[in-house]
Design a protein around this motif. Structure first.
Motif, PDB file in Angstrom:
ATOM      1  N   GLU A   1      42.706  30.248  47.640  1.00  0.00           N
ATOM      2  CA  GLU A   1      41.832  31.284  47.083  1.00  0.00           C
ATOM      3  C   GLU A   1      40.812  31.782  48.101  1.00  0.00           C
ATOM      4  N   PHE A   2      40.514  30.961  49.122  1.00  0.00           N
ATOM      5  CA  PHE A   2      39.528  31.396  50.111  1.00  0.00           C
ATOM      6  C   PHE A   2      39.998  32.643  50.853  1.00  0.00           C
TER       7      PHE A   2
ATOM      8  N   PRO B   1      33.054  38.496  45.221  1.00  0.00           N
ATOM      9  CA  PRO B   1      33.287  37.077  45.516  1.00  0.00           C
ATOM     10  C   PRO B   1      32.675  36.143  44.486  1.00  0.00           C
TER      11      PRO B   1
ATOM     12  N   ARG C   1      45.296  35.117  45.643  1.00  0.00           N
ATOM     13  CA  ARG C   1      45.100  35.450  44.234  1.00  0.00           C
ATOM     14  C   ARG C   1      45.988  34.650  43.299  1.00  0.00           C
TER      15      ARG C   1
ATOM     16  N   ASP D   1      41.462  35.230  49.421  1.00  0.00           N
ATOM     17  CA  ASP D   1      41.032  36.335  48.560  1.00  0.00           C
ATOM     18  C   ASP D   1      39.529  36.537  48.635  1.00  0.00           C
ATOM     19  N   VAL D   2      38.783  35.433  48.747  1.00  0.00           N
ATOM     20  CA  VAL D   2      37.323  35.542  48.822  1.00  0.00           C
ATOM     21  C   VAL D   2      36.894  36.177  50.139  1.00  0.00           C
ATOM     22  N   LEU D   3      37.524  35.763  51.245  1.00  0.00           N
ATOM     23  CA  LEU D   3      37.116  36.255  52.557  1.00  0.00           C
ATOM     24  C   LEU D   3      37.638  37.656  52.851  1.00  0.00           C
TER      25      LEU D   3
ATOM     26  N   SER E   1      39.060  44.326  51.856  1.00  0.00           N
ATOM     27  CA  SER E   1      37.730  44.828  52.161  1.00  0.00           C
ATOM     28  C   SER E   1      37.752  45.473  53.541  1.00  0.00           C
TER      29      SER E   1
ATOM     30  N   THR F   1      41.465  37.431  39.242  1.00  0.00           N
ATOM     31  CA  THR F   1      41.145  36.325  40.128  1.00  0.00           C
ATOM     32  C   THR F   1      41.028  35.041  39.316  1.00  0.00           C
TER      33      THR F   1
END
Length: 657
Positions: free
Chosen positions: A378-379, A389, A372, A381-383, A337, A486
């Motif tokens: 996984e956090f 998300p 991923r 990939d989320v952040l 991102s 994901t």
């Protein structure tokens, strides 16, 4: 006499202590702090190793190409490294010669700058300078008066002050060894770093397969598939990023160099190379590289036309490359991102300086790839990732809860580009409504929020009244088969099945030729009417008329007035039914007494582990058919309409959505 009194022991009133981080959280924080400190204090060791690893990703395609022409492993690696050394040496030689030429012309440029500023001082800049100087003099005079008053108070009335002593500092004589170290140190250190990097690159390229197998054995021998996919994903993303970015930056440098040559800025080759290197710094690198050429243009040209043309070159070229050409060529190949790129650039720039600015994006790509493929990470990939998300189900419920049907429709339209309407209702809408029903049962959803969800659900169904329930045509070339879903996407898979189509009205039995042969009866849950509306809409799209009626119309008091004219089948929808389903059994008994010849279908929309439980409930209540998805409910109605009535007592059991 004393009386025995039996006291009832009561637990003392306690106030729960505040929540504090657990031992695992503290250990994780401590490990993170230690890692960051190690990266900062050990940067002299880590930077050459990291540069070597990243350079090996760039040279790996060259080595593979040379090996395809039967050059051999060792000669291919040596040839690729020598090629990289030649490129690095050529860039260094170009920069050195250009800087030397630029330094020789600095006195001339200084004179031009002085003339230009002298001309500016005669205009508005001079007036502003006079105002600033006047203000500065007033401040200086006030400061001197204050210092004089303080000095007189300190020295007394006599005013004697100590005389200043002249101190002379003489530098010691420099030894030949110290002089050589002072002169050769700035050159020797980069050459040493380059030598270390190239040596490590040679060993990395020679032992790629062995290092890969050791990494698999160390981190993922228990799950070879996931570890292999993760390593391939990381290598593919990093390789694609570096090759694409290297090509784009080189093209940008060529355009800048040619443009500056046409404009007339001295040393255009130097600024082209400098712009190509600085563009590795995300977002701001290209603009920073334009500061020096603009300043040089101001020093060369007595006027301002060259300055304006140089600034326009950078202000036009970078947005075209960054916003148009790069997305067309390799899109979001890194999977990051924009916020993650900025944060990682600041973080690694703080740790490792200018090298960290260049390495920030590759490092963050590695963290996103780990997120991923490793559940506990996984956090990352989320952040840091660029994928949504929230799962589609969570996003549906959250927007419904907020009473924002417009965003729900926008997200739904995006999903309907690669799935059917029945698939969206089954896999997203029903599951989102189940979350709302569960939260309402727990008492965390207020009546006002529940009404928002109801109205948003009605609005969503109305919006898709004109949308056909068909599988959309998806361009296979646009789908990346190696793209890793994901964890949330793996938990909510997509089903492509679409129900069939009813025969023409003339081919239907007489009982099914009415305007609404299917009565969609809502359960007694707070949102069952919304699921019934979705089922009725899908039935109409597949050629069967249907209408929705609330649960109260089939209650003990309302069953006598229930309008069953033209009804050939009744479908009861329940988002959730737990415990003893006696009310559903009694509802079926009332319907059988009211219309004994009409088949009844019960739709229980289970999720996950509730499939078997709800199937057992479907058998217990005695329905003519039991389904667990809207898709299969439509198929069951189509079968009954075609004349193949389900055998009573044998519910139609299908898999859950």
């Amino acid at each position: 006499m004393p009386t025995d009194v039996t006291e009832v022991s009561k637990p003392p009133a306690q106030v729960p202590p505040p929540l504090v981080p657990g031992l695992r959280g503290l250990l994780t924080l401590a490990v993170g702090v230690v890692l960051i400190a190690a990266l900062y204090f050990g940067r002299e060791v880590f930077i050459p190793l990291v540069l070597a690893v990243l350079l090996s990703f760039v040279l790996a395609p060259v080595v593979n190409l040379l090996r395809r022409i039967k050059l051999g492993r060792v000669p291919s690696v040596i040839a690729a490294v020598l090629l990289a050394l030649a490129v690095i040496g050529g860039i260094g030689a170009v920069i050195g010669t250009q800087v030397a030429g630029l330094a020789g012309n600095l006195p001339q440029y200084q004179a031009t700058v002085q003339k230009k500023f002298a001309g500016l001082q005669q205009g508005w800049l001079g007036e502003a300078n006079k105002v600033i100087q006047k203000f500065s003099h007033e401040v200086h005079d006030a400061t001197q008066k204050a210092d004089a008053a303080g000095t007189s108070a300190a020295t007394g009335p006599s005013g004697d002050t100590p005389k200043a002593q002249l101190v002379r500092i003489q530098d010691p004589e420099i030894s030949p060894l110290a002089l050589a170290e002072k002169l050769l140190g700035p050159v020797f250190e980069p050459l040493t770093t380059v030598g270390i990097v190239l040596v490590v690159v040679v060993f990395l390229l020679l032992q790629r397969e062995d290092l890969r197998n050791r990494m698999i054995r160390l981190f993922g021998s228990s799950d070879l598939h996931r570890t292999t996919v993760a390593m391939d994903d990381a290598a593919g993303r990093l390789g694609t990023y570096f090759l694409a970015q290297l090509g784009m930056n080189a093209a940008f440098g060529v355009i800048v160099g040619v443009g500056l040559w046409i404009i007339g800025v001295p040393n255009p080759l130097l600024w082209g190379v400098f712009s190509a290197l600085m563009r590795f710094v995300p977002y701001i690198g290209a603009f920073i590289s334009g500061i020096l050429p603009v300043a040089l243009a101001a020093a060369v040209d007595p006027g301002w036309s060259m300055v304006i043309a140089t600034a326009a070159l950078f202000l036009i070229a970078e947005p075209i490359f960054g916003q148009v050409i790069e997305p067309l060529l390799y899109g979001h190949s890194t999977g990051l991102s924009p916020f993650a790129v900025i944060v990682s650039t600041l973080f690694w720039g703080f740790l490792w300086g200018p090298i960290g600015l260049i390495l920030a994006t590759p490092f963050t790509v590695c963290l996103v790839v780990l997120g991923r493929h490793v559940d506990s990470l996984e956090f990352f990939d989320v952040l840091l990732g660029d994928r949504p998300p929230l799962t589609p189900v969570e996003n549906f419920y959250q927007r419904m809860l907020a009473g924002d049907p417009d965003e729900v429709r926008e997200v739904a339209e995006g999903m309907l580009k690669d799935r059917s309407l029945s698939s969206y209702y089954d896999e997203v809408a029903l599951k989102g409504l189940q979350l709302a029903a569960n939260d309402f049962a727990r008492g965390v959803v207020t009546p006002a929020q529940l009404e928002n969800i109801r109205s948003s659900a009605r609005s969503l169904v109305e919006d898709f009244e004109g949308h056909d329930d068909v599988e959309p045509t998806v361009d296979a070339k646009a789908v990346n088969p190696s793209d890793t879903p994901t964890l949330a996407e793996r938990a909510h898979t997509k089903t492509e099945a679409v129900p069939g189509q009813a025969p023409s009205r003339d081919d239907l039995p007489e009982a099914w030729r009415g305007e609404a042969p299917v009565l969609c009866l809502a359960g007694r849950g707070p949102l069952d009417e919304a699921s019934s509306a979705m089922l009725a809409q899908l039935l109409r799209k597949h050629g069967l008329g249907a209408r929705v009626t609330p649960y109260q119309s089939a209650s003990r008091d309302g069953i006598r007035d229930l309008d069953l004219s033209g009804v050939a089948m009744v479908c009861i929808s329940y988002l959730d039914i737990t415990g003893n389903p006696s009310h559903l059994r009694y509802l079926l008994e009332r319907l059988k007494r009211r219309a004994p010849g009409i088949p009844v279908l019960v739709g229980l929309w289970p999720t996950g582990e509730k499939v078997l439980t709800d199937a057992t409930l479907g058998r217990e209540v005695g329905a003519d058919a039991y389904v667990s998805s809207l898709r299969d409910a439509v198929d069951a109605c189509l079968k009954v309409a075609a004349g193949s009535s389900p055998e009573k007592g044998s519910p139609t059991l299908v898999r859950a959505a």
